[in-house]
Design a protein around this motif. Structure first.
Motif, PDB file in Angstrom:
ATOM      1  N   THR A   3       0.686  -1.013   0.078  1.00 15.47           N
ATOM      2  CA  THR A   3      -0.077   0.012  -0.007  1.00 15.47           C
ATOM      3  C   THR A   3       0.892   1.098   0.007  1.00 15.47           C
ATOM      4  N   HIS A   4       1.855   1.180   0.860  1.00 13.49           N
ATOM      5  CA  HIS A   4       3.017   2.420   0.898  1.00 13.49           C
ATOM      6  C   HIS A   4       3.596   2.678  -0.518  1.00 13.49           C
ATOM      7  N   PHE A   5       3.824   1.556  -1.210  1.00 10.25           N
ATOM      8  CA  PHE A   5       4.265   1.757  -2.549  1.00 10.25           C
ATOM      9  C   PHE A   5       3.571   2.219  -3.601  1.00 10.25           C
ATOM     10  N   ILE A   6       2.197   1.979  -3.538  1.00 10.60           N
ATOM     11  CA  ILE A   6       1.279   2.472  -4.602  1.00 10.60           C
ATOM     12  C   ILE A   6       1.149   3.743  -4.095  1.00 10.60           C
ATOM     13  N   ARG A   7       0.827   4.166  -2.736  1.00  9.99           N
ATOM     14  CA  ARG A   7       0.826   5.637  -2.519  1.00  9.99           C
ATOM     15  C   ARG A   7       1.745   6.569  -2.883  1.00  9.99           C
ATOM     16  N   ALA A   8       3.017   5.921  -2.658  1.00  9.44           N
ATOM     17  CA  ALA A   8       4.347   6.753  -2.923  1.00  9.44           C
ATOM     18  C   ALA A   8       4.143   7.311  -4.509  1.00  9.44           C
ATOM     19  N   HIS A   9       3.910   6.449  -5.288  1.00 10.71           N
ATOM     20  CA  HIS A   9       4.143   6.471  -6.535  1.00 10.71           C
ATOM     21  C   HIS A   9       3.122   7.467  -7.290  1.00 10.71           C
ATOM     22  N   ILE A  10       1.670   7.268  -6.478  1.00  5.77           N
ATOM     23  CA  ILE A  10       0.581   8.239  -6.961  1.00  5.77           C
ATOM     24  C   ILE A  10       0.739   9.752  -6.377  1.00  5.77           C
ATOM     25  N   HIS A  11       1.462   9.701  -5.358  1.00  9.19           N
ATOM     26  CA  HIS A  11       2.362  10.844  -4.824  1.00  9.19           C
ATOM     27  C   HIS A  11       3.195  11.442  -5.786  1.00  9.19           C
ATOM     28  N   LEU A  16      10.900   7.680   0.862  1.00  5.96           N
ATOM     29  CA  LEU A  16      12.066   6.992   0.652  1.00  5.96           C
ATOM     30  C   LEU A  16      11.649   5.865  -0.581  1.00  5.96           C
ATOM     31  N   LEU A  17      10.284   5.353  -0.858  1.00  6.14           N
ATOM     32  CA  LEU A  17       9.884   4.603  -1.546  1.00  6.14           C
ATOM     33  C   LEU A  17       9.825   5.370  -3.021  1.00  6.14           C
ATOM     34  N   ILE A  18       9.603   6.666  -3.068  1.00  4.89           N
ATOM     35  CA  ILE A  18       9.586   7.635  -4.198  1.00  4.89           C
ATOM     36  C   ILE A  18      10.838   7.769  -4.882  1.00  4.89           C
ATOM     37  N   LEU A  19      11.761   7.799  -4.003  1.00  3.03           N
ATOM     38  CA  LEU A  19      13.151   8.234  -4.605  1.00  3.03           C
ATOM     39  C   LEU A  19      13.551   7.431  -5.948  1.00  3.03           C
TER      40      LEU A  19
END
Length: 293
Positions: free
Chosen positions: A69-77, A182-185
């Motif tokens: 869930t964090h991964f999906i949210r990060a890339h939507i962000h 961190l996941l966005i980077l």
């Protein structure tokens, strides 16, 4: 300003929304043709660095819990940041921010579609009036990449807001923010390299200013909502549109027209009424509760 009283919480939100607008100003000051991907990577990287002193608030035993869930949210962000940059560079400051206020309206719709919530009449009015308001501001004959980017940014904000419910409840806000950036980077770094734009020091300045002030906004929101019910103060969030008009007028010589005023009122006023109605119901519930002793 501890945020422990309604008045101090409202003041925090007014200041916080001014800080968010200053963050937008740093984006708007980007040179024409500046690298959007370079800006996105630098802003996310710098935000993560600013969060590092708060590392103690991260539960290291559950560091990657809810990773999907964090991964999906990060890339939507990330998509939201890119769209926000395009919108702010292309549109007047106040116009872009007015369209961003479609986010809470979209949250209502997504809650109906995903969580099967039912819209009350006033919430339904806010949805319909909000969408008409957006059309009034943008006017289909003027619909371009900037307007589409602003709508996409609002959609990204709304999806991220709805997905908060799917995140592990035991994680602190700092934990969620640090994991998000961190996941966005990696993705933002790859996009920056693929774009191949030359290094631009002015982008570093804009990214630093934007990251600093948007982090300040997040802190004021945390303080405001930590001890006071959201429905008591959330209408103060809409002062951001006032800041957008003032800063756009004074700093960029952008004078809103009648279409903007009418459309903004159609978006914001029903949302404020929803908040006031929610506050009234909360008070009624408290008054109906029996007093012990």
């Amino acid at each position: 300003m501890s945020g422990k009283t309604v008045n101090s919480a409202i003041l925090l939100l007014v200041i916080g929304n001014a800080m968010a607008l200053i963050s937008d100003v740093f984006i708007k000051l980007l040179e024409p043709g500046a690298s959007v991907f370079q800006f996105a990577f630098l802003r996310c990287f710098l935000t993560l660095l600013m969060l590092l002193p708060l590392w103690q608030q991260v539960d290291r035993s559950r560091l990657f819990e809810g990773l999907g869930t964090h991964f999906i949210r990060a890339h939507i962000h990330l998509v939201g940041i890119l769209c926000m940059v395009v919108a702010l560079v292309s549109l007047p400051l106040a116009t872009a921010n007015a369209v961003f206020y479609a986010a809470p309206i979209l949250v209502m719709l997504l809650s109906v579609l995903i969580f099967r919530e039912r819209l009350k009449p006033l919430s339904l009015l806010a949805v319909v009036s909000g969408f008409v308001g957006i059309l009034v501001i943008l006017r289909p004959v003027e619909l371009g990449w900037g307007a589409l980017a602003a709508l996409s940014a609002a959609l990204a904000l709304a999806i991220n807001a709805v997905m908060v419910r799917k995140l592990p409840s035991g994680q602190s806000t700092v934990h969620k923010l640090m994991l998000n950036y961190l996941l966005i980077l990696p993705a933002s770094f790859v996009l920056m390299l693929a774009e191949g734009a030359a290094w631009d020091p002015s982008i570093l300045f804009s990214a630093l200013g934007s990251a600093l002030f948007i982090l300040g906004y997040n802190i004021t929101v945390l303080l405001a909502y930590r001890q006071v019910d959201a429905n008591q103060v959330t209408s103060a969030e809409y002062t951001g549109l006032i800041w957008a008009v003032l800063i756009g007028w004074i700093g960029f010589n952008e004078m809103p027209d009648l279409w903007f005023a009418v459309g903004s009122a159609m978006i914001v006023v029903p949302l404020i009424l929803v908040g006031l109605r929610s506050r009234q119901r909360s008070r009624q519930v408290l008054q109906a509760q029996p007093v012990n002793g």
